[in-house]
Design a protein around this motif. Structure first.
Motif, PDB file in Angstrom:
ATOM      1  N   ARG A  32       2.801 -11.904   8.271  1.00 11.11           N
ATOM      2  CA  ARG A  32       3.980 -11.659   7.719  1.00 11.11           C
ATOM      3  C   ARG A  32       4.910 -11.562   9.032  1.00 11.11           C
ATOM      4  O   ARG A  32       5.776 -11.506   9.287  1.00 11.11           O
ATOM      5  CB  ARG A  32       3.799  -9.757   7.231  1.00 11.11           C
ATOM      6  CG  ARG A  32       3.556 -10.434   5.978  1.00 11.11           C
ATOM      7  CD  ARG A  32       3.425  -9.268   5.122  1.00 11.11           C
ATOM      8  NE  ARG A  32       3.248  -8.654   3.883  1.00 11.11           N
ATOM      9  CZ  ARG A  32       3.743  -8.646   2.508  1.00 11.11           C
ATOM     10  NH1 ARG A  32       5.859  -8.428   3.082  1.00 11.11           N
ATOM     11  NH2 ARG A  32       3.031  -9.182   1.563  1.00 11.11           N
ATOM     12  N   ALA A  48       5.030  -4.412   8.168  1.00 12.07           N
ATOM     13  CA  ALA A  48       4.297  -6.061   7.863  1.00 12.07           C
ATOM     14  C   ALA A  48       3.556  -5.638   6.849  1.00 12.07           C
ATOM     15  O   ALA A  48       2.341  -6.804   6.526  1.00 12.07           O
ATOM     16  CB  ALA A  48       3.924  -6.591   9.338  1.00 12.07           C
ATOM     17  N   ARG A  49       3.320  -4.783   6.745  1.00 13.53           N
ATOM     18  CA  ARG A  49       1.562  -4.025   5.547  1.00 13.53           C
ATOM     19  C   ARG A  49       1.994  -3.737   4.546  1.00 13.53           C
ATOM     20  O   ARG A  49       2.373  -2.476   4.489  1.00 13.53           O
ATOM     21  CB  ARG A  49       0.792  -3.070   6.563  1.00 13.53           C
ATOM     22  CG  ARG A  49       0.591  -3.268   7.445  1.00 13.53           C
ATOM     23  CD  ARG A  49      -0.420  -2.120   8.320  1.00 13.53           C
ATOM     24  NE  ARG A  49      -0.568  -1.178   7.711  1.00 13.53           N
ATOM     25  CZ  ARG A  49      -1.348  -0.107   8.500  1.00 13.53           C
ATOM     26  NH1 ARG A  49      -2.485   0.044   8.825  1.00 13.53           N
ATOM     27  NH2 ARG A  49      -0.560   1.243   8.051  1.00 13.53           N
ATOM     28  N   GLY A  50       2.735  -5.376   3.150  1.00 16.26           N
ATOM     29  CA  GLY A  50       2.588  -4.397   2.034  1.00 16.26           C
ATOM     30  C   GLY A  50       2.122  -3.992   1.367  1.00 16.26           C
ATOM     31  O   GLY A  50       2.295  -4.469   0.533  1.00 16.26           O
ATOM     32  N   GLN A  51       1.381  -3.055   1.899  1.00 17.81           N
ATOM     33  CA  GLN A  51       0.692  -2.235   0.410  1.00 17.81           C
ATOM     34  C   GLN A  51       1.899  -0.900  -0.145  1.00 17.81           C
ATOM     35  O   GLN A  51       2.004  -0.499   0.368  1.00 17.81           O
ATOM     36  CB  GLN A  51      -0.479  -1.460   1.091  1.00 17.81           C
ATOM     37  CG  GLN A  51      -1.522  -2.838   1.804  1.00 17.81           C
ATOM     38  CD  GLN A  51      -3.144  -3.008   2.071  1.00 17.81           C
ATOM     39  OE1 GLN A  51      -2.555  -1.972   3.369  1.00 17.81           O
ATOM     40  NE2 GLN A  51      -3.536  -2.903   1.784  1.00 17.81           N
ATOM     41  N   SER A  85      -2.324  -9.298   6.000  1.00 20.18           N
ATOM     42  CA  SER A  85      -1.416  -8.849   5.371  1.00 20.18           C
ATOM     43  C   SER A  85      -0.509  -8.963   7.104  1.00 20.18           C
ATOM     44  O   SER A  85       0.922  -8.981   7.579  1.00 20.18           O
ATOM     45  CB  SER A  85      -1.027  -7.983   4.849  1.00 20.18           C
ATOM     46  OG  SER A  85       0.055  -7.274   4.802  1.00 20.18           O
ATOM     47  N   HIS A  86      -0.784  -7.908   7.972  1.00 23.46           N
ATOM     48  CA  HIS A  86       0.998  -7.997   9.227  1.00 23.46           C
ATOM     49  C   HIS A  86       0.935  -8.457  10.205  1.00 23.46           C
ATOM     50  O   HIS A  86       1.227  -9.364  10.535  1.00 23.46           O
ATOM     51  CB  HIS A  86       0.227  -6.386   9.980  1.00 23.46           C
ATOM     52  CG  HIS A  86       0.481  -6.087  11.159  1.00 23.46           C
ATOM     53  ND1 HIS A  86       0.809  -6.777  12.182  1.00 23.46           N
ATOM     54  CD2 HIS A  86       1.965  -5.401  10.797  1.00 23.46           C
ATOM     55  CE1 HIS A  86       1.283  -6.095  12.965  1.00 23.46           C
ATOM     56  NE2 HIS A  86       1.900  -5.586  12.269  1.00 23.46           N
TER      57      HIS A  86
END
Lengths: 897, 127
Positions: free
Chosen positions: A684, B84-87, A680-681
């Motif tokens: 993104r 950016a870690r959309g959890q 994800s990182h």
């Protein structure tokens, strides 16, 4: 003669009646009907009354006439045993039931390690002790018959006729015993016919004796008070009590009550329910009391009325006869007849079981070595051997009767027999109460006791100069004064009977105890000892069998031969179902073998069953654990707790495994979370720049062309980064799943490295110097060149990107050790800290933060590729800079030659 | 005049974008890229607002936030967190740590501007 014939007719009718009763009971037993009667405490109590044989029926009166009230001791002993049933009888019955004991010989042999030798000794002693007793019964019947005839004709029937009668009686009894005593092979299955017949006869003899008693008291004497007056007037009224005789006789009759094979048969083997014992504990003494109630009156009146010289042993018969009461006399005769026949039947049955199980069958099995597994039914052999044993024993009895010729010696044989079987007492009681008792002790005790009994009681009973010469009586054996049969150790003055009982049992018990203390029991013996002594703590079985190599089929064949096909199949099927494996043959587990042995023991006795199973299984092994279990007083508890321990150990092992599995799952789950989070990182981050700058380009007015170009360029670079990331991810996923197809090609290492360097330089602007020895690189490879090149490019690019040196330089060293080609990539940078070396091949691991551009997948991909190619890539320590070593696997190196 | 915004972020292009956006609104934007000494830098530069990334080299944004909240001087400092870690777990952690506003990357420029504006305004009113 007419009346005698009538008597014979009555006799035959009575016997026929008994046959019918036995037959009906047998039928009812097979069909499971009339259980209330067949298995009632009443029948059990009545069957115990075979203790009262013709010797007690007729002899008690004679005894009273001769020795006064002393006859009571014969009833007192058994009564004490029954009243105190809690201590001994209950224990015997429990042991007998839980170990499927078939006889007293079986009990003793089972207790002392299933020793057949011991069983044989006990059997032989029992036969010697009891056969004369059987002869006595035959004699009493023929004597009573001839008495009847004498009363009729005024003269005694001639000897031939009496003998003939004796013969036919013996034949009849043998027939009856064979018919009803060997219907079931398994002795533990109740012989209903016999038991019921015995019970009926018990009633008959009680009624007969009571009837005679009532007739004597009210019919002759004229009432209770007159009778009492007469008793007072007679010699019997004077109370002469010899303490030692009373104690000795009471003791020996109590011992005999427990040890007589026939008593053991009805009390233990035929016992259906332990609770019956509780009722019999008062009912049987009551029966004995009734039996002895009129003994003294009959004796006194008989002495008064009958001519001096008439045999007081037959007052019960001759009193009614002398008064012309033939009906009553016939009833009385039937009573005596019942006493005699029931004793003979049960005694023969018990003895034949012992002889067959402990003598005939072992011999048969020995002669048919390996025969246990042959097909064919051994049951017939067992039954036949038992029937032959019956015939032989009754035959012995008859021969003994003929030889002794009705001599006076027979009269004393009852007590002699009692004392003989009482020799079993120390071994038996020691066996069930004392863990320390050993086989050697039992053997020596039995031997000593038996010898002393023979010498001091049996042989002297034939009178001086019959077997033992008068000189032996007077001066002892071999002239040794201490060996006089009626004054052992030179201690005279004791009553001969008491003397024999005292010395035989004392020496028996002492030698039994001493040898037991001095010898060490073998493991099986200890195990059995624990089982017997602690029978109430645990009714479990000895766990001896330890050889699952036994083949079920052999066992099945053997079991069929002993138990019969149907019974054996049922047993095996039940076990197979219990074990839960389909089919009809269970696994020969120790448990099952134990059960099987027990079943067989019910048919052929413990020692033989044990021998048969060990013939197939190959002997028992007693493990160290078993020994430990025995060593401890609470053997079973230990075993149980060790089972529990094993179970809990199993459980905790399972729990640990679950914990491990869970931890692994958690770890995997964490890894997955971390991975997703990382992806994800990584996705993104470039997206963020792309979106932000595209929005800036869209929404911001008045951007200069320079700015526009710059921002568009950022978008472009980030988009490429994103694409590369996705490519890498897919690549890695393919590699990790093993789905990659290798494209094997041949090529030279030089070309490969040239290509890699060119590619790396094209993508990365930062200059780096390369140091190579092209000569070393002249190696031909056969592998997936594209993949290998990918690894090289990655390593070169990394060096270009991350080497912090002022003038970055990358050495590429190719070396061949043996057939392995190694390519080292060494830069002049600062190296990688030790802590990071472990993780740097992991996905998304980035060392330091010099550059945000890489996703940290490069080395992970390299490692995966090398693994697929069968080689390796690793960090090379100790070069000063950062160095990686690529090892090409042997096959590829071979191809390079 | 111009409020002072400190941007703690290690991704160069993102720094470029945010700096561009906030500067145009008239705010003074400083940047810092290392997590390890971020707290000290914040304390000494006393910004009106901190825009904080989560995944920083040296120290995570959550730790920095906790340190700020634990210090009386910076306990009320508005912090806009970007990750950016959309959890959802990250959002919870951030809120627990006392974040003023939490946004996931990629963000909309207007949203960031609105958020910064709100935070500066609210903060300004309260003081």
């Amino acid at each position: 003669m007419a009346s005698l014939n009538a008597l014979v007719a009555v006799c035959l009718a009575y016997v026929f009646f008994l046959f019918c009763v036995a037959f009906a009971a047998e039928r009812a037993g097979v069909r499971g009907r009339a259980r209330w009667l067949l298995r009632s405490p009443l029948v059990y109590t009545l069957s115990l009354s075979i203790y009262c044989t013709a010797w007690t029926f007729y002899g008690a009166v004679g005894y009273a006439a001769r020795s006064g009230l002393e006859y009571v001791t014969i009833y007192l002993g058994p009564s004490l045993v029954m009243i105190g049933w809690w201590w001994i009888a209950r224990r015997l019955v429990r042991i007998g039931r839980s170990h499927k004991v078939t006889s007293i010989a079986d009990l003793i042999s089972s207790r002392y390690g299933k020793s057949n030798g011991l069983a044989i000794v006990v059997t032989v002693m029992a036969v010697i002790g009891v056969t004369p007793y059987i002869a006595l019964q035959l004699q009493s019947v023929t004597a009573s018959l001839s008495l009847f005839a004498a009363a009729e004709q005024g003269s005694l029937t001639d000897a031939d006729e009496a003998r003939a009668a004796g013969f036919w009686i013996a034949v009849g009894l043998a027939l009856f015993t064979v018919l009803f005593g060997t219907r079931n092979l398994n002795v533990n299955e109740r012989q209903h016919g016999v038991v019921i017949a015995v019970a009926v006869e018990a009633v008959v003899k009680l009624i007969a004796l009571l009837a005679v008693g009532v007739f004597v008291v009210w019919g002759i004497a004229g009432g209770v008070s007159e009778t009492l007056a007469r008793i007072d007037a007679s010699d019997l009224g004077t109370w002469e009590m010899d303490g030692s005789r009373w104690a000795g006789l009471t003791f020996v009759s109590a011992a005999a009550f427990l040890c007589l094979p026939r008593m053991f048969q009805v009390m233990v083997v035929e016992n259906d329910d332990e609770r019956h014992l509780q009722i019999a504990s008062w009912a049987f003494p009551l029966y004995l009391m009734l039996m002895s109630l009129f003994v003294v009156p009959i004796a006194v009146i008989g002495l008064d009325l009958l001519p001096t010289g008439s045999n007081p042993d037959f007052f019960v018969l001759s009193l009614p006869l002398s008064q012309g009461r033939e009906g009553l006399a016939t009833l009385s005769f039937l009573g005596g007849f019942s006493s005699a026949t029931s004793m003979v039947i049960v005694a023969t049955l018990a003895l034949s079981t012992m002889v067959s199980n402990h003598v005939v069958m072992p011999v048969f099995l020995y002669l048919h070595q390996g025969g246990a597994t042959q097909s064919g039914d051994v049951r017939n052999v067992v039954i036949l051997s038992r029937r032959l044993s019956i015939l032989a024993i009754i035959g012995f009895g008859y021969i003994y009767y003929r030889l002794s010729g009705g001599s006076g010696a027979l009269a004393a044989i009852g007590l002699i027999s009692f004392a003989g079987v009482a020799q079993f007492l120390p071994a038996m009681l020691g066996g069930i109460f004392w863990r320390g008792a050993t086989r050697a002790g039992a053997l020596v005790g039995l031997g000593v006791g038996f010898s002393v009994w023979v010498f001091t009681m049996l042989l002297p009973s034939f009178g001086p100069d019959a077997i033992l010469s008068a000189a032996v009586f007077d001066h002892g054996l071999f002239g040794i004064n201490g060996l006089r049969p009626q004054a052992l150790f030179g201690i005279p003055g004791l009553d001969p009977t008491v003397h024999a009982i005292f010395w035989s049992l004392l020496l028996n018990a002492v030698s039994f105890a001493l040898v037991s203390l001095l010898t060490f029991p073998d493991p099986l013996e200890r195990l059995q000892g624990a089982q017997f002594v602690n029978v109430f703590d645990h009714s479990g079985q000895t766990r001896g069998w330890q050889a699952p190599v036994a083949e079920s089929e052999d066992l099945m064949i053997m079991a069929q031969r002993i138990l019969g096909a149907e019974e054996a199949q049922r047993l095996f099927q039940t076990e197979a179902d219990r074990q839960g494996n389909g089919g009809y043959l269970p696994k020969p587990t120790a448990d099952f073998l134990q059960r099987l042995e027990l079943e067989l023991a019910g048919s052929v006795g413990g020692a033989t069953a044990h021998a048969m199973i060990s013939q197939i299984v190959g002997g028992t092994a007693v493990s160290v654990q078993d020994l430990l279990a025995v060593a401890d007083e609470s053997a079973q508890m230990l075993e149980y707790s060790s089972q529990l321990e094993a179970k809990s150990r199993e459980l905790s092992q399972t729990a640990a495994q679950l914990r491990d599995a869970n931890a692994k799952l958690m770890q995997l789950s964490d890894q997955k979370d971390a991975f997703l989070s990382q992806i994800s990182h990584e996705l993104r981050t470039p997206m963020t720049s792309i979106r932000a700058f595209s929005e800036i380009l869209r929404d911001t007015d008045g951007l200069g062309p320079l700015e526009k170009t710059k921002y568009a360029n950022i978008i472009h670079v980030e988009a490429i980064r994103l694409t590369r990331l996705l490519d890498d991810l897919l690549d890695l996923s393919v590699l990790e799943n093993g789905q990659v197809t290798l494209n094997q090609q041949s090529g030279s290492l030089v070309d490969l490295l040239d290509h890699a360097i060119a590619t790396a330089q094209a993508s990365e602007a930062r200059p780096i110097a390369f140091k190579r020895r092209r000569l070393d690189e002249m190696v031909t490879l056969h592998t997936d060149l594209d993949r290998l090149s990918q690894v090289f490019i990655n390593l070169v690019t990394n060096a270009q990107k991350y080497c912090p040196a002022e003038a970055p330089e990358l050495r590429i060293v190719v070396s061949q050790t043996g057939e392995t080609v190694v390519v080292d990539f060494i830069d002049n940078g600062s190296g990688i800290p030790a802590a990071s070396r472990d993780v740097m091949f992991e996905k998304f691991s980035r060392i330091g933060a010099q550059d945000g551009n890489g996703a940290g997948l490069g080395l992970a991909i390299c490692r995966e590729i090398m693994a697929r190619l069968g080689g390796d890539v690793s960090y090379l320590d100790g070069t000063g800079g950062t160095a990686f070593r690529v090892t090409l696997p042997q096959s590829q190196a071979l191809a390079a030659q | 005049m111009g409020k002072h915004v400190l941007l703690v972020e290690d991704e160069l292009n993102i720094i470029e974008a945010i700096r561009f956006l906030l500067s145009r609104e008239g705010w003074q934007v400083d940047t810092h890229s290392d997590g390890a000494d971020a707290t000290d830098v914040i304390r000494s530069s006393k910004p009106d607002l901190v825009v904080l990334d989560v995944m920083l080299p040296g120290k995570s944004g959550f730790d920095i936030l906790e340190e700020l909240r634990g210090d009386a001087a910076t306990a009320d400092l508005p912090v806009l967190m970007l990750t950016a870690r959309g959890q959802s777990r990250d959002r919870e952690m951030a809120e627990k740590a006392g974040v003023s506003r939490f946004m996931t990357k990629p963000f909309s420029n207007t949203e960031v501007l609105t958020a910064v504006r709100d935070l500066l305004y609210v903060h300004g009113q309260r003081t």
